[in-house]
Design a protein around this motif. Sequence first.
Motif, PDB file in Angstrom:
ATOM      1  N   THR A 117       0.840  -1.201   0.000  1.00  0.00           N
ATOM      2  CA  THR A 117       0.000   0.000   0.000  1.00  0.00           C
ATOM      3  C   THR A 117       0.879   1.256   0.000  1.00  0.00           C
ATOM      4  O   THR A 117       1.881   1.322   0.717  1.00  0.00           O
ATOM      5  CB  THR A 117      -0.909   0.027   1.240  1.00  0.00           C
ATOM      6  OG1 THR A 117      -1.751  -1.134   1.217  1.00  0.00           O
ATOM      7  CG2 THR A 117      -1.776   1.275   1.259  1.00  0.00           C
ATOM      8  N   THR A 118       0.500   2.235  -0.800  1.00  0.00           N
ATOM      9  CA  THR A 118       1.181   3.528  -0.820  1.00  0.00           C
ATOM     10  C   THR A 118       0.271   4.574  -0.201  1.00  0.00           C
ATOM     11  O   THR A 118      -0.907   4.689  -0.581  1.00  0.00           O
ATOM     12  CB  THR A 118       1.550   3.936  -2.253  1.00  0.00           C
ATOM     13  OG1 THR A 118       2.432   2.952  -2.813  1.00  0.00           O
ATOM     14  CG2 THR A 118       2.234   5.294  -2.280  1.00  0.00           C
ATOM     15  N   LEU A 119       0.791   5.338   0.737  1.00  0.00           N
ATOM     16  CA  LEU A 119      -0.001   6.308   1.497  1.00  0.00           C
ATOM     17  C   LEU A 119       0.654   7.686   1.463  1.00  0.00           C
ATOM     18  O   LEU A 119       1.860   7.814   1.210  1.00  0.00           O
ATOM     19  CB  LEU A 119      -0.124   5.856   2.961  1.00  0.00           C
ATOM     20  CG  LEU A 119      -0.735   4.470   3.217  1.00  0.00           C
ATOM     21  CD1 LEU A 119      -0.517   4.078   4.681  1.00  0.00           C
ATOM     22  CD2 LEU A 119      -2.209   4.457   2.864  1.00  0.00           C
ATOM     23  N   ALA A 120      -0.151   8.675   1.766  1.00  0.00           N
ATOM     24  CA  ALA A 120       0.389  10.013   2.002  1.00  0.00           C
ATOM     25  C   ALA A 120       0.960  10.056   3.411  1.00  0.00           C
ATOM     26  O   ALA A 120       0.615   9.219   4.268  1.00  0.00           O
ATOM     27  CB  ALA A 120      -0.703  11.074   1.840  1.00  0.00           C
ATOM     28  N   LEU A 121       1.835  11.019   3.650  1.00  0.00           N
ATOM     29  CA  LEU A 121       2.486  11.084   4.949  1.00  0.00           C
ATOM     30  C   LEU A 121       1.490  11.304   6.093  1.00  0.00           C
ATOM     31  O   LEU A 121       1.770  10.950   7.235  1.00  0.00           O
ATOM     32  CB  LEU A 121       3.518  12.212   4.932  1.00  0.00           C
ATOM     33  CG  LEU A 121       4.624  12.151   5.979  1.00  0.00           C
ATOM     34  CD1 LEU A 121       5.440  10.880   5.847  1.00  0.00           C
ATOM     35  CD2 LEU A 121       5.519  13.388   5.892  1.00  0.00           C
ATOM     36  N   THR A 122       0.339  11.823   5.767  1.00  0.00           N
ATOM     37  CA  THR A 122      -0.681  12.082   6.792  1.00  0.00           C
ATOM     38  C   THR A 122      -1.615  10.901   7.021  1.00  0.00           C
ATOM     39  O   THR A 122      -2.471  10.964   7.916  1.00  0.00           O
ATOM     40  CB  THR A 122      -1.517  13.303   6.375  1.00  0.00           C
ATOM     41  OG1 THR A 122      -2.067  13.086   5.065  1.00  0.00           O
ATOM     42  CG2 THR A 122      -0.669  14.574   6.356  1.00  0.00           C
ATOM     43  N   ASP A 254      11.058 -12.310   7.042  1.00  0.00           N
ATOM     44  CA  ASP A 254      10.393 -13.405   6.334  1.00  0.00           C
ATOM     45  C   ASP A 254       8.885 -13.194   6.264  1.00  0.00           C
ATOM     46  O   ASP A 254       8.134 -14.122   5.963  1.00  0.00           O
ATOM     47  CB  ASP A 254      10.703 -14.744   6.999  1.00  0.00           C
ATOM     48  CG  ASP A 254      10.318 -14.766   8.479  1.00  0.00           C
ATOM     49  OD1 ASP A 254       9.971 -13.686   9.017  1.00  0.00           O
ATOM     50  OD2 ASP A 254      10.361 -15.851   9.086  1.00  0.00           O
ATOM     51  N   GLY A 255       8.426 -11.969   6.528  1.00  0.00           N
ATOM     52  CA  GLY A 255       7.001 -11.667   6.505  1.00  0.00           C
ATOM     53  C   GLY A 255       6.538 -11.109   5.165  1.00  0.00           C
ATOM     54  O   GLY A 255       7.351 -10.861   4.259  1.00  0.00           O
ATOM     55  N   PRO A 256       5.249 -10.878   5.018  1.00  0.00           N
ATOM     56  CA  PRO A 256       4.698 -10.436   3.729  1.00  0.00           C
ATOM     57  C   PRO A 256       5.056  -8.996   3.362  1.00  0.00           C
ATOM     58  O   PRO A 256       4.946  -8.611   2.188  1.00  0.00           O
ATOM     59  CB  PRO A 256       3.190 -10.582   3.933  1.00  0.00           C
ATOM     60  CG  PRO A 256       2.987 -10.451   5.411  1.00  0.00           C
ATOM     61  CD  PRO A 256       4.192 -11.086   6.033  1.00  0.00           C
ATOM     62  N   TYR A 257       5.503  -8.183   4.335  1.00  0.00           N
ATOM     63  CA  TYR A 257       5.799  -6.778   4.057  1.00  0.00           C
ATOM     64  C   TYR A 257       7.258  -6.545   3.652  1.00  0.00           C
ATOM     65  O   TYR A 257       7.585  -5.471   3.139  1.00  0.00           O
ATOM     66  CB  TYR A 257       5.508  -5.913   5.304  1.00  0.00           C
ATOM     67  CG  TYR A 257       4.047  -5.830   5.661  1.00  0.00           C
ATOM     68  CD1 TYR A 257       3.219  -4.844   5.115  1.00  0.00           C
ATOM     69  CD2 TYR A 257       3.483  -6.730   6.557  1.00  0.00           C
ATOM     70  CE1 TYR A 257       1.872  -4.760   5.450  1.00  0.00           C
ATOM     71  CE2 TYR A 257       2.144  -6.661   6.901  1.00  0.00           C
ATOM     72  CZ  TYR A 257       1.338  -5.680   6.344  1.00  0.00           C
ATOM     73  OH  TYR A 257       0.004  -5.607   6.672  1.00  0.00           O
ATOM     74  N   ASN A 260       7.462  -6.299   0.003  1.00  0.00           N
ATOM     75  CA  ASN A 260       6.341  -5.534  -0.519  1.00  0.00           C
ATOM     76  C   ASN A 260       5.866  -4.561   0.567  1.00  0.00           C
ATOM     77  O   ASN A 260       4.771  -4.698   1.108  1.00  0.00           O
ATOM     78  CB  ASN A 260       5.226  -6.507  -0.926  1.00  0.00           C
ATOM     79  CG  ASN A 260       4.288  -5.923  -1.953  1.00  0.00           C
ATOM     80  OD1 ASN A 260       4.588  -4.917  -2.585  1.00  0.00           O
ATOM     81  ND2 ASN A 260       3.126  -6.544  -2.117  1.00  0.00           N
ATOM     82  N   PRO A 261       6.678  -3.571   0.896  1.00  0.00           N
ATOM     83  CA  PRO A 261       6.425  -2.748   2.080  1.00  0.00           C
ATOM     84  C   PRO A 261       5.252  -1.767   1.895  1.00  0.00           C
ATOM     85  O   PRO A 261       4.836  -1.475   0.770  1.00  0.00           O
ATOM     86  CB  PRO A 261       7.724  -1.983   2.264  1.00  0.00           C
ATOM     87  CG  PRO A 261       8.286  -1.880   0.894  1.00  0.00           C
ATOM     88  CD  PRO A 261       7.925  -3.182   0.215  1.00  0.00           C
ATOM     89  N   VAL A 262       4.768  -1.285   3.042  1.00  0.00           N
ATOM     90  CA  VAL A 262       3.847  -0.152   3.036  1.00  0.00           C
ATOM     91  C   VAL A 262       4.705   1.101   2.907  1.00  0.00           C
ATOM     92  O   VAL A 262       5.722   1.239   3.611  1.00  0.00           O
ATOM     93  CB  VAL A 262       2.995  -0.107   4.314  1.00  0.00           C
ATOM     94  CG1 VAL A 262       2.220   1.211   4.422  1.00  0.00           C
ATOM     95  CG2 VAL A 262       2.035  -1.291   4.339  1.00  0.00           C
ATOM     96  N   VAL A 263       4.321   2.022   2.038  1.00  0.00           N
ATOM     97  CA  VAL A 263       5.145   3.189   1.727  1.00  0.00           C
ATOM     98  C   VAL A 263       4.355   4.477   2.001  1.00  0.00           C
ATOM     99  O   VAL A 263       3.186   4.588   1.612  1.00  0.00           O
ATOM    100  CB  VAL A 263       5.605   3.163   0.254  1.00  0.00           C
ATOM    101  CG1 VAL A 263       6.336   4.460  -0.111  1.00  0.00           C
ATOM    102  CG2 VAL A 263       6.476   1.939  -0.015  1.00  0.00           C
ATOM    103  N   TRP A 264       5.001   5.439   2.692  1.00  0.00           N
ATOM    104  CA  TRP A 264       4.474   6.797   2.826  1.00  0.00           C
ATOM    105  C   TRP A 264       5.360   7.726   1.983  1.00  0.00           C
ATOM    106  O   TRP A 264       6.572   7.737   2.162  1.00  0.00           O
ATOM    107  CB  TRP A 264       4.516   7.257   4.284  1.00  0.00           C
ATOM    108  CG  TRP A 264       3.567   6.568   5.219  1.00  0.00           C
ATOM    109  CD1 TRP A 264       2.314   6.965   5.537  1.00  0.00           C
ATOM    110  CD2 TRP A 264       3.816   5.376   5.956  1.00  0.00           C
ATOM    111  NE1 TRP A 264       1.743   6.089   6.435  1.00  0.00           N
ATOM    112  CE2 TRP A 264       2.653   5.093   6.721  1.00  0.00           C
ATOM    113  CE3 TRP A 264       4.897   4.496   6.072  1.00  0.00           C
ATOM    114  CZ2 TRP A 264       2.552   4.010   7.563  1.00  0.00           C
ATOM    115  CZ3 TRP A 264       4.801   3.403   6.898  1.00  0.00           C
ATOM    116  CH2 TRP A 264       3.635   3.149   7.632  1.00  0.00           C
TER     117      TRP A 264
END
Length: 267
Positions: A117-122, A254-257, A260-264
């Motif tokens: 998931t890609t998010l805004a910094l807020t 070894d996890g799913p993130y 494929n990380p969450v990104v701000w």
Amino acid sequence: MICTRQHFSRWVAILGVGALALTACADPVSGRAVAQPGAASTQSAAAPSTVAKPSSSAPTTSSSSSSSQSSSSSSASSSSSSSSPPEENTATPPEETTAPGDTGAAAPTGDETPPGTTLALTDPATLPVTFIDDTGNFTFSDFKVVQGSVDDWAKLEVEPGTTAGLAPWYVSFTVTQISGKATFEYSDFITEIRGVTDQGRDLDYSYAYGSSVGCESGYFRDGYAIGDSYTTCTVFQTDDRAKVVQLEFRGEYDGPYYDNPVVWTVG
């Protein structure tokens, strides 16, 4: 005539003696020849089908001992072959108090932010964090990324010359635990968030403490409860020509993130 009769009688007598001799030299029952006179006999006097009985005066100690040993061996063999197999242990093992692999992990709530998931910094994100054997779900929010000045190194009391060509960056956010066990006292989650520059490099942690510039670290205190929050901040450093362009949550290696990380996105 008298002389002739005497000769005839003598011959009769001779023939009679010869007949007796022939009778003595033959066995009319078995037909076996008798050994020549003076030769030792090798044949048993008993009939072939007859077994000679042992003499009653013969010592029987050896025979009795052999018989006893044979009987003992036979008895041991019989006892070994007839002994029943060992009984199986039918005792019921104690029941496990926790399921195998249960480490106190929080069950998924359905509110976790998906990997990639890609998010805004807020924007906040709810993510799983593991500490030792416990896992909880935490909301990360209120991100702030501020570039410092090279003059800040003096305020941060960093030894001169160790930060040449580097600029400080201050990253802060708020952590709220929403599920799992309340076992995360004194755990500063700043290491769960990584900064990435426009050069494609991760931010390096600085050894400086940021209280002098308003960047203080935080953590859960003793006796905290699910739903409590804290705000933390840390000092990073990177090339003074680089810019921080995003923050990432990668979780366990070894996890799913992790891949494929969450990104701000920053700025």
